[in-house]
Write a protein that holds these residues in place. Structure first.
Motif, PDB file in Angstrom:
ATOM      1  N   HIS A 136      84.401  40.509  48.086  1.00 37.48           N
ATOM      2  CA  HIS A 136      86.250  39.675  47.804  1.00 37.48           C
ATOM      3  C   HIS A 136      86.542  38.107  48.633  1.00 37.48           C
ATOM      4  O   HIS A 136      86.448  38.634  50.297  1.00 37.48           O
ATOM      5  CB  HIS A 136      87.276  40.191  47.035  1.00 37.48           C
ATOM      6  CG  HIS A 136      86.616  40.357  45.231  1.00 37.48           C
ATOM      7  ND1 HIS A 136      87.226  40.149  44.386  1.00 37.48           N
ATOM      8  CD2 HIS A 136      85.935  41.757  45.428  1.00 37.48           C
ATOM      9  CE1 HIS A 136      86.045  41.134  43.378  1.00 37.48           C
ATOM     10  NE2 HIS A 136      85.966  41.898  44.017  1.00 37.48           N
ATOM     11  N   ASN A 137      87.480  37.435  48.152  1.00 37.52           N
ATOM     12  CA  ASN A 137      88.212  36.736  49.683  1.00 37.52           C
ATOM     13  C   ASN A 137      89.868  37.282  50.189  1.00 37.52           C
ATOM     14  O   ASN A 137      90.079  37.236  51.014  1.00 37.52           O
ATOM     15  CB  ASN A 137      88.573  34.838  49.124  1.00 37.52           C
ATOM     16  CG  ASN A 137      87.296  34.399  48.129  1.00 37.52           C
ATOM     17  OD1 ASN A 137      86.552  34.537  49.449  1.00 37.52           O
ATOM     18  ND2 ASN A 137      87.431  34.034  47.218  1.00 37.52           N
ATOM     19  N   THR A 138      90.262  38.717  49.318  1.00 35.02           N
ATOM     20  CA  THR A 138      91.461  38.352  49.611  1.00 35.02           C
ATOM     21  C   THR A 138      91.669  39.874  49.246  1.00 35.02           C
ATOM     22  O   THR A 138      90.364  40.286  47.982  1.00 35.02           O
ATOM     23  CB  THR A 138      92.320  37.925  48.896  1.00 35.02           C
ATOM     24  OG1 THR A 138      92.755  38.049  47.568  1.00 35.02           O
ATOM     25  CG2 THR A 138      92.374  36.595  49.434  1.00 35.02           C
ATOM     26  N   THR A 139      92.549  41.081  49.408  1.00 31.89           N
ATOM     27  CA  THR A 139      92.927  42.563  49.581  1.00 31.89           C
ATOM     28  C   THR A 139      93.173  42.139  47.971  1.00 31.89           C
ATOM     29  O   THR A 139      92.700  43.444  47.196  1.00 31.89           O
ATOM     30  CB  THR A 139      93.464  42.900  50.639  1.00 31.89           C
ATOM     31  OG1 THR A 139      93.165  42.785  51.752  1.00 31.89           O
ATOM     32  CG2 THR A 139      93.923  44.459  50.231  1.00 31.89           C
ATOM     33  N   ALA A 142      90.363  42.211  45.638  1.00 32.67           N
ATOM     34  CA  ALA A 142      89.414  43.252  45.637  1.00 32.67           C
ATOM     35  C   ALA A 142      90.667  44.479  44.949  1.00 32.67           C
ATOM     36  O   ALA A 142      89.807  44.727  43.556  1.00 32.67           O
ATOM     37  CB  ALA A 142      89.984  43.736  47.311  1.00 32.67           C
ATOM     38  N   THR A 242      88.761  43.646  51.432  1.00 33.39           N
ATOM     39  CA  THR A 242      88.479  42.901  50.654  1.00 33.39           C
ATOM     40  C   THR A 242      86.569  43.465  49.970  1.00 33.39           C
ATOM     41  O   THR A 242      86.248  42.358  49.611  1.00 33.39           O
ATOM     42  CB  THR A 242      88.256  40.922  51.214  1.00 33.39           C
ATOM     43  OG1 THR A 242      86.984  41.659  52.009  1.00 33.39           O
ATOM     44  CG2 THR A 242      90.066  41.345  51.876  1.00 33.39           C
TER      45      THR A 242
END
Length: 264
Positions: A136-139, A142, A242
């Motif tokens: 994913h791009n960000t935590t 996710a 992520t």
């Protein structure tokens, strides 16, 4: 004068004997020291050999002499995968792998005999289990993908080992969920089929007292259905930064065993 001479001779003889005894003792001590050092060295070498053997055995157990698993690990040497025997320890397993955008998907199939990775025979087959690694791009993305179940409403149920679940019914189903550290677990039972989620929940709690799931960075979840033959019905997911890992299996306990095998 003769008496003094005899006395001096006696003292010299006694001193010589004492030195011989001391030399003998020192020699014996050195021999024991050498023996002890050798024993310690042998013991250390044996321990290292056992440790190396364990690592080899662990590697062999991971592939379990499965042709497709060996090929999979050769293609993705830096990836972690569930142990092949955890997918179904009683059956022969075939594997297909594919990548699409940021998702690596590994599907597992029941077969009569071993076949290579991505064999054409699997094109129309239905998996019994699956592993996914999703980037994913960000935590936050996710964490949202894991979608933990944290509903603490409904009837309190003692699941053993000081774990309390919460059960409630609605829309023809009964839902039982509970928390274990950063992991949230949920079971859905079909009321029309007279299903009871409590026995399965207690079995899971008992199993996880001795087996350990991977430690999620923030959240992990397990979502299960009773008596379902669809591998999408039993999903274990956890987040590491992520990255999200998802495991599914048509059998609830095997989905957990697949996840546990990635922590070994």
């Amino acid at each position: 004068m003769k008496k003094y001479f005899l006395l001096a001779s006696t003292l010299l003889l006694f001193a010589a004997c004492q030195n011989n005894d001391e030399n003998s003792q020192n020699s014996s001590t050195k021999e024991k020291t050498v023996e002890t050092s050798q024993t310690n060295a042998d013991s250390q070498q044996t321990s290292e050999t056992i440790s190396n053997d364990n690592q080899v055995n662990k590697s062999q157990n991971q592939t379990s002499d499965n042709i497709a698993m060996t090929e999979l690990q050769a293609h993705y040497p830096r990836e972690r995968f569930p142990m092949i025997t955890s997918v179904d320890p009683t059956e022969e397993i075939a594997i297909a792998v594919g990548e699409e955008e940021n998702t690596l998907t590994v599907s597992y199939y029941l077969v009569d005999k071993q076949i290579p990775l991505n064999d054409p025979l699997l094109s129309n087959a239905t998996p019994i289990g699956q592993f996914q690694r999703i980037l994913h791009n960000t935590t936050e993305e996710a964490k949202n993908d894991v979608a933990p179940n944290t509903d603490a409403g409904g009837q309190a149920i003692d699941l053993g080992h000081n774990i309390i679940g919460h059960q409630q019914s609605g829309a023809g189903s009964t839902y039982l969920n509970w928390q274990e550290g950063n992991w949230s677990m949920a079971i859905q039972a079909n009321n029309l089929e007279g299903e009871d989620p409590q026995p399965l929940a207690k079995e899971i709690v008992e199993y996880l007292e001795k087996a350990f799931l991977p430690a999620p960075k923030d959240v992990g979840s397990g979502s299960f259905m009773i008596n379902s033959s669809d591998y999408h019905s039993n999903v274990v997911a956890w987040q590491e930064g992520t990255t999200v890992y998802k495991i599914s299996n048509e059998n609830t306990m095997n989905s957990l065993k697949m996840a546990v095998s990635m922590n070994q």
